[in-house]
Design a protein around this motif. Structure first.
Motif, PDB file in Angstrom:
ATOM      1  N   GLY A 173      23.773 -26.210 -20.695  1.00 51.09           N
ATOM      2  CA  GLY A 173      24.732 -26.084 -19.603  1.00 51.09           C
ATOM      3  C   GLY A 173      25.422 -27.381 -19.211  1.00 51.09           C
ATOM      4  O   GLY A 173      26.120 -27.425 -18.215  1.00 51.09           O
ATOM      5  N   PHE A 174      25.216 -28.437 -19.982  1.00 54.77           N
ATOM      6  CA  PHE A 174      25.857 -29.714 -19.659  1.00 54.77           C
ATOM      7  C   PHE A 174      27.128 -29.878 -20.484  1.00 54.77           C
ATOM      8  O   PHE A 174      27.129 -29.622 -21.687  1.00 54.77           O
ATOM      9  CB  PHE A 174      24.896 -30.883 -19.930  1.00 54.77           C
TER      10      PHE A 174
ATOM     11  N   ARG B  89      29.085 -24.463  -8.577  1.00 54.65           N
ATOM     12  CA  ARG B  89      27.887 -24.830  -9.315  1.00 54.65           C
ATOM     13  C   ARG B  89      27.760 -26.349  -9.372  1.00 54.65           C
ATOM     14  O   ARG B  89      26.816 -26.890  -9.916  1.00 54.65           O
ATOM     15  CB  ARG B  89      27.966 -24.241 -10.723  1.00 54.65           C
TER      16      ARG B  89
ATOM     17  N   VAL C 176      21.382 -25.248  -9.805  1.00 57.02           N
ATOM     18  CA  VAL C 176      20.912 -25.321 -11.191  1.00 57.02           C
ATOM     19  C   VAL C 176      21.667 -24.353 -12.094  1.00 57.02           C
ATOM     20  O   VAL C 176      21.790 -24.581 -13.283  1.00 57.02           O
ATOM     21  CB  VAL C 176      19.395 -25.044 -11.310  1.00 57.02           C
ATOM     22  N   ARG C 177      22.136 -23.255 -11.503  1.00 59.54           N
ATOM     23  CA  ARG C 177      22.853 -22.243 -12.283  1.00 59.54           C
ATOM     24  C   ARG C 177      24.036 -21.776 -11.461  1.00 59.54           C
ATOM     25  O   ARG C 177      24.048 -21.951 -10.244  1.00 59.54           O
ATOM     26  CB  ARG C 177      21.981 -21.000 -12.513  1.00 59.54           C
ATOM     27  N   ALA C 178      24.954 -21.125 -12.117  1.00 61.17           N
ATOM     28  CA  ALA C 178      26.004 -20.428 -11.372  1.00 61.17           C
ATOM     29  C   ALA C 178      25.328 -19.322 -10.566  1.00 61.17           C
ATOM     30  O   ALA C 178      24.365 -18.706 -11.038  1.00 61.17           O
ATOM     31  CB  ALA C 178      27.011 -19.830 -12.348  1.00 61.17           C
TER      32      ALA C 178
END
Lengths: 796, 343
Positions: free
Chosen positions: A500-501, A563, A599-601
């Motif tokens: 996710g980066f 996010r 940490v997440r959407a």
């Protein structure tokens, strides 16, 4: 450099259209950047008119009766050169001028002026003079102005590379290339005007023949300074040069055509009749034509009279000897100066002129006389009463022409062609090269051709680069075995993107603003910065020592989003070995991870998505270590200045530090204007690569079932998970397969200052099913060790 | 009672019981009580032999039909009872649980693609420092002392003899000097480069280049054309054409600017290519003999070609981006678009 399409056509005999010619030139290497139509702004409806009668009124206004090829008109003009018998462009009322205003009939007392007679500027010709009427001797009244005045021309704006700048900063140079491309060798008629022995002589002394290998000059008397005839002005304007007066225009015209810069000195303003070419004396001063006082240096070459400098050789003349309206005698200079020296002087004084731009690239040393004669020929037309003296040509040494071997076989082997030697010679001769016993003699204007491969290039250019057959080389393929670094980089990037980066790319600077936000302790390596001597802006004055500043800036810009931002950068930083640097700095590669927000959407099924925190980033880091198979890494508390005290870890492996990460220090967060939670870390990527493991050693999947047991212990708050794990590992025996922390609990009924930690232990034997009794033995040992070594209170 | 009526009555009662049964146990009990060894219908079937001969056939027929009907009713009921109970349907248009993926930076995507193409063609990847000595960045590359690139106006200096490299070409020199006289030299060298340019849509003081160098016996300019044609087709597609324009670089001779078919208009001419139908992608040439010598190779014995391309420029062409600065703004809404699509 600008060049006129018509002029090039006139000299080359080419019949190509402007677009075709531009393409031909581009594929010869003369890059045409822009084509501008000279007559683009001429008002529609402008036509040629003959001035029939002029009545000068006492207020200076001239009332003219004109023949415009139609009904005729009466027009008033204030131009000084208005007189009967000349032809000028006329614009009738109702027509829009280039500046937008509509021509109207205007009353001057009893006279109504119907329209205007125009200057070149009024016709919208860029650079055209505005102070006098554009006049020609002959025209058909009513004729279209554009055609009649030769404004149906195009100005090519050329971006010449240094090798073509030697010989293509002139109409003849371009014409020679174009003719050659069309298969004709350009023949240049040489004009020669015999000097008049009765006229004054130029007396020339060259003191430094290295910097001035040749000086040709002629003295001319009986000059009348006036505007140039329109055809000369037109050629100049179409080449982007402003007309000034007939003498200056003639020097410019010859320069534009031949590439040889000329300069005219007012002979009557010189101290004495002698011209001395010498180095300037230290501190000597000269006011150049642009009106600026210049302090000279012995590295500058000057043209001087018997006392003072009157010009900067090859760059610009002096005001003290400038040709002006009253000039009647001149000395015309046509010289050859050392290219590098002209470049240095021009650069030192920040003075770039049409002359210096030609000299500094390397002019044709054989062109001086020809240019002089061309000038004298022009002079016969523009100042018929003038009388030239004998032409002087001082040349301390003869020039040695460059002769190069032509090895056809090598040329073909180099280009991948199969051209006959005759064909190669024919190509070269089109460009003015000649045959000689050594091979080929290079023409004097080709200062760029010095070694045999230069000839190869000329052959290739004439043949056409795109005519060379393309093929793939058959080299022994060695194959590429990427080192650990590139492999690790690919693996890390792939992993982080999957986690996710997003990758960012920032510049290499360390702006002061970053230092203010980070504020590293004194003497911290982040403060040891490689300085840039000549930054264009303050923020480019140092190279970065860390990627943290850029990452924070990206987070600050992206933090408004829900996010937040999860980013990484894998790039070099610059570590000086000493300051100021005398040796190459180290350029270690760093990996920076940074995340803000959640940490997440968020998602409708998960109402409360947790914010990023230490353990979120730790998970990402652990995953990275896993991808790189760094198994021996340990995480210990870190005191990195940029991290939140107590929520920061240092990753170590085999005694080296791999990196540090954690929650961002709140003071830095405040200075960076980050109000959402931020986690950040920076890793020494070279160290990660160094510790990375190889191909994994794999075992078959287990055959026998595992036995799991839970164990909960109450320990003091300070006891770390790591200690519990070590204690369990040391006591449980070889068959312990996994330790999993599944709960940490504080609060009733656990006494304050303590916490309950619950672990799941999994045992497995590779060769049998474990019995409950066996597992109980292991568990007893574990419980005993936890009580003994950690003082744990065991609840189950 | 008439045996036929008895069969009818049993059947009727059994069917009612089956309809009322609400678990599999009840069905089993019904089956046993009618069709089991002791079951009532079984009893009738068994007793057929005891009936008068003229009754046997009709009763037997009737009883067997009842047995079949009962068995099939039991089976149907059994199936109905063992069926999985379904949950209520979901809203399939509601968003799925997202898998958060990041994206590689477009400059990396394009550079990786370039490197992959060259590696597949047998090139190795080489590297070099960004802070260079003047010798490697200029002198060794045949850039004369008075060349404008050496001017403080054009290149960034770091102390006296050190510069921020203005092109990736020093990588060529370093590699040759390390490997001479080994042949072939076949490398690509990517990296950051620096020029004192004011930022605008097509310039950045920090940018990326990738350099390629092939030195061997018998390398020709035709090979350069072939290699670049192959490269352009692999990067931009089978249909593109490549053309060379003569140019000048101090480290190559002959030198060329290389254009490829405009990706927006396919050579018809459009605003993206300024009506030219082609777009400039890189500079190339045959390695200058002085550079070969400085690299430790004999220009009489070997020859080579080199070319260098701007990664930002390639990315701009490939993705149709018209402002180079967007690569360095790091706006995630921009970067997020590079995650999908086949090459």
């Amino acid at each position: 450099m600008k060049a006129s399409y018509r002029w090039v056509r006139r000299r080359s005999g080419s019949e190509q259209s402007p677009e075709e010619l531009a393409e031909t030139m581009t594929f010869l290497g003369l890059n045409v950047e822009e084509i501008a139509y000279l007559g683009s702004r001429v008002p529609a409806g402008a036509r040629m008119a003959e001035i029939l009668e002029v009545e000068r009124r006492p207020d200076g206004l001239a009332v003219c009766r004109i023949d415009d090829g139609a009904a005729g008109a009466t027009v008033a003009s204030r131009a000084p050169n208005v007189r009967p018998g000349i032809f000028a462009p006329y614009v009738p009322p109702g027509v829009a001028m280039p500046d937008g205003h509509i021509v109207e009939a205007v009353e001057f007392g009893s006279v109504i002026s119907a329209g205007i007679l125009c200057s070149a500027a009024e016709l919208g010709v860029p650079g055209g003079p505005s102070e006098y009427l554009l006049e020609v001797d002959e025209a058909v009244p009513g004729a279209d102005v554009v055609v009649a005045l030769g404004l149906d021309d195009w100005t090519f704006d050329l971006d010449l590379t240094p090798n073509y700048a030697t010989h293509c900063q002139s109409v003849i140079g371009i014409a020679r290339e174009v003719s050659a491309a069309e298969g004709r060798r350009l023949e240049i008629p040489v004009s020669e005007s015999p000097g008049n022995a009765d006229a004054p002589r130029a007396d020339i002394v060259i003191e430094d023949s290295d910097l001035c290998p040749r000086y040709s000059a002629v003295a001319v008397s009986g000059i009348t300074v006036a505007p140039s005839p329109w055809w000369i002005q037109r050629d100049l304007l179409a080449s982007g040069v402003r007309p000034i007066n007939n003498i200056v225009d003639a020097t410019n015209h010859v320069m534009l055509e031949t590439g040889q810069p000329l300069h005219a000195f007012d002979l009557d303003r010189l101290g004495g009749e002698r011209i001395v070419v010498r180095r300037a004396r230290a501190g000597e001063k000269l006011v150049t034509l642009d009106g600026r006082a210049r302090t000279l240096d012995p590295s500058d070459l000057v043209i001087a009279d018997e006392r003072d400098p009157v010009g900067l050789a090859g760059v610009m003349g002096g005001e003290n000897s400038e040709v002006h309206e009253g000039t009647s005698r001149i000395i015309l200079e046509s010289a050859h100066f050392d290219a590098t020296n002209v470049l240095k002087t021009a650069r030192r004084l920040g003075l770039q002129t049409d002359a210096s731009l030609r000299f500094e690239k390397g002019c044709d040393p054989e062109a001086t006389l020809r240019a002089l004669h061309d000038f004298l020929e022009l002079l016969e037309e523009i100042s018929p009463a003038s009388a030239a003296g004998p032409v002087e040509d001082v040349r301390p040494r003869d020039r040695e022409p460059v002769r190069l071997p032509l090895d056809a076989e090598r040329v073909n082997a180099f280009l991948g062609t199969e051209l006959g030697e005759d064909r190669m010679r024919a190509y070269l001769e089109l460009l003015g090269f000649t045959a000689c016993p050594e091979g080929v003699e290079v023409p004097s204007w080709r200062a760029d051709v010095r070694i045999p491969v230069d000839l190869t290039e000329e052959v290739a250019r004439m043949h056409g680069y795109n005519e060379i057959p393309a093929s793939l080389p058959r080299t022994a393929v060695t194959g590429y075995v990427p080192g650990r670094g590139p492999v690790a980089e690919d693996a890390a990037v792939e992993y982080l993107v999957g986690a996710g980066f997003s990758e960012i790319a920032t510049r290499s600077w360390m702006p002061a603003a970053y230092l203010r936000v980070l504020d590293p302790p004194e003497d911290h390596p982040h403060r040891h910065l490689v300085p840039v001597s000549n930054p264009m802006r303050d923020d480019q004055s140092r190279l970065r020592s860390t990627l943290l500043g850029d990452a924070l800036e990206v987070l600050a810009a992206g933090s408004a989003r829900e996010r937040g931002a999860h980013v990484f950068e894998l790039s070099r930083v610059y570590v000086p070995r000493e300051l100021p640097p005398v040796s190459l700095p180290e350029e270690p590669k760093r990996l920076c991870l940074a995340a803000s927000g959640r940490v997440r959407a968020s998602h409708w099924m998960e109402t409360d998505t947790p914010p990023v925190d230490f353990f979120h980033l730790k998970g990402v880091v652990e995953g990275l270590l896993g991808v790189l198979a760094i198994e021996e890494a340990a995480m210990v508390p870190s005191e990195a200045y940029y991290l939140y005290p107590g929520r920061a870890a240092r990753v170590e492996c085999h005694g080296s530090v791999l990196g540090e990460f954690g929650e961002l220090h709140p003071e830095i967060a405040r200075r960076a204007d980050l109000d959402s939670p931020v986690v950040i870390g920076e890793f020494d990527f070279d160290a990660l690569v160094c510790c990375a493991g190889g191909v994994p050693r794999v075992q078959p999947a287990p055959v026998y079932p595992a036995s799991g047991r839970d164990i909960a212990l109450v320990v003091p708050e300070e006891t770390m998970h790591r200690e519990v794990v070590r204690c369990i590992e040391e006591s449980a025996g070889d068959l312990l397969e996994e330790i999993h922390l599944f709960d940490v609990y504080r609060g009733d009924p656990i006494p304050s200052g303590s916490k309950s930690m619950a672990y799941h232990l999994r045992y497995r034997s590779p060769d049998r099913t474990l019995t409950d009794e066996e597992v109980e033995v292991f568990q007893d040992r574990v419980r005993g060790a936890l009580r003994r070594d950690l003082g744990a209170d065991l609840r189950s | 009672m008439d045996p036929k009526e008895r069969v009818g009555e049993l059947l009727h009662r059994a069917l009612e019981e089956i309809a009322d049964a609400d678990d599999e146990g009840a069905l089993e009990r019904i089956r046993i009580s009618y069709l089991g060894r002791e079951g009532s219908l079984t009893a009738i079937l068994r007793s057929i032999g005891e009936l008068p001969p003229e009754d046997r056939a009709p009763v037997g027929k009737r009883a067997n039909a009842a047995k079949n009907q009962l068995e099939s009713a039991l089976e149907t009921a059994q199936e109905a009872l063992s069926a999985i109970p379904f949950e209520a349907p979901v809203d399939v248009s509601a968003p799925g649980l997202p898998v958060d993926r990041g994206t590689r930076h477009p400059l990396r995507i394009v550079l990786d693609e370039v490197l992959d193409i060259f590696v597949a063609m047998g090139y190795s990847v080489a590297d070099g420092p960004e802070v260079e000595t003047e010798w490697f960045n200029f002198t060794g590359l045949n850039i004369p002392e008075d060349h404008p690139a050496r001017d403080m106006q054009d290149s960034y200096y770091v102390g006296k003899d050190l510069v921020l490299r203005s092109q990736t070409s020093p990588i060529q020199l370093r590699y040759m000097r390390e490997h001479a006289p080994q042949l072939p030299v076949q490398i690509v060298g990517p990296g950051r480069t620096y020029r004192r340019d004011t930022e605008d849509p097509s310039h950045s003081p920090v940018f990326h280049q990738c350099e390629a160098l092939l030195v061997d016996r018998g390398i020709t300019m035709g090979h350069l054309r072939g290699t670049l044609t192959e490269f352009a087709r692999r990067l931009f597609g089978e249909h593109v054409n490549v053309r060379f324009r003569p140019s000048y670089f101090p480290f190559t001779e002959p030198s060329a600017e290389v254009d490829v078919t405009c990706t927006s208009c396919g050579e018809r001419g459009c605003p993206a290519c300024g009506g030219k139908g082609f777009m400039e992608i890189l500079g190339a040439g045959m390695v200058h003999p002085t550079v070969l010598e400085n690299g430790g190779y004999d220009p009489e014995a070997v020859s080579g070609f080199a070319f260098g391309m701007g990664i930002e420029r390639l990315a701009m062409i490939k993705y149709g981006i018209n402002d180079l600065r967007s690569f360095y703004r790091n706006d995630l809404r921009f970067l997020g678009q590079f995650g999908g699509g086949l090459r």
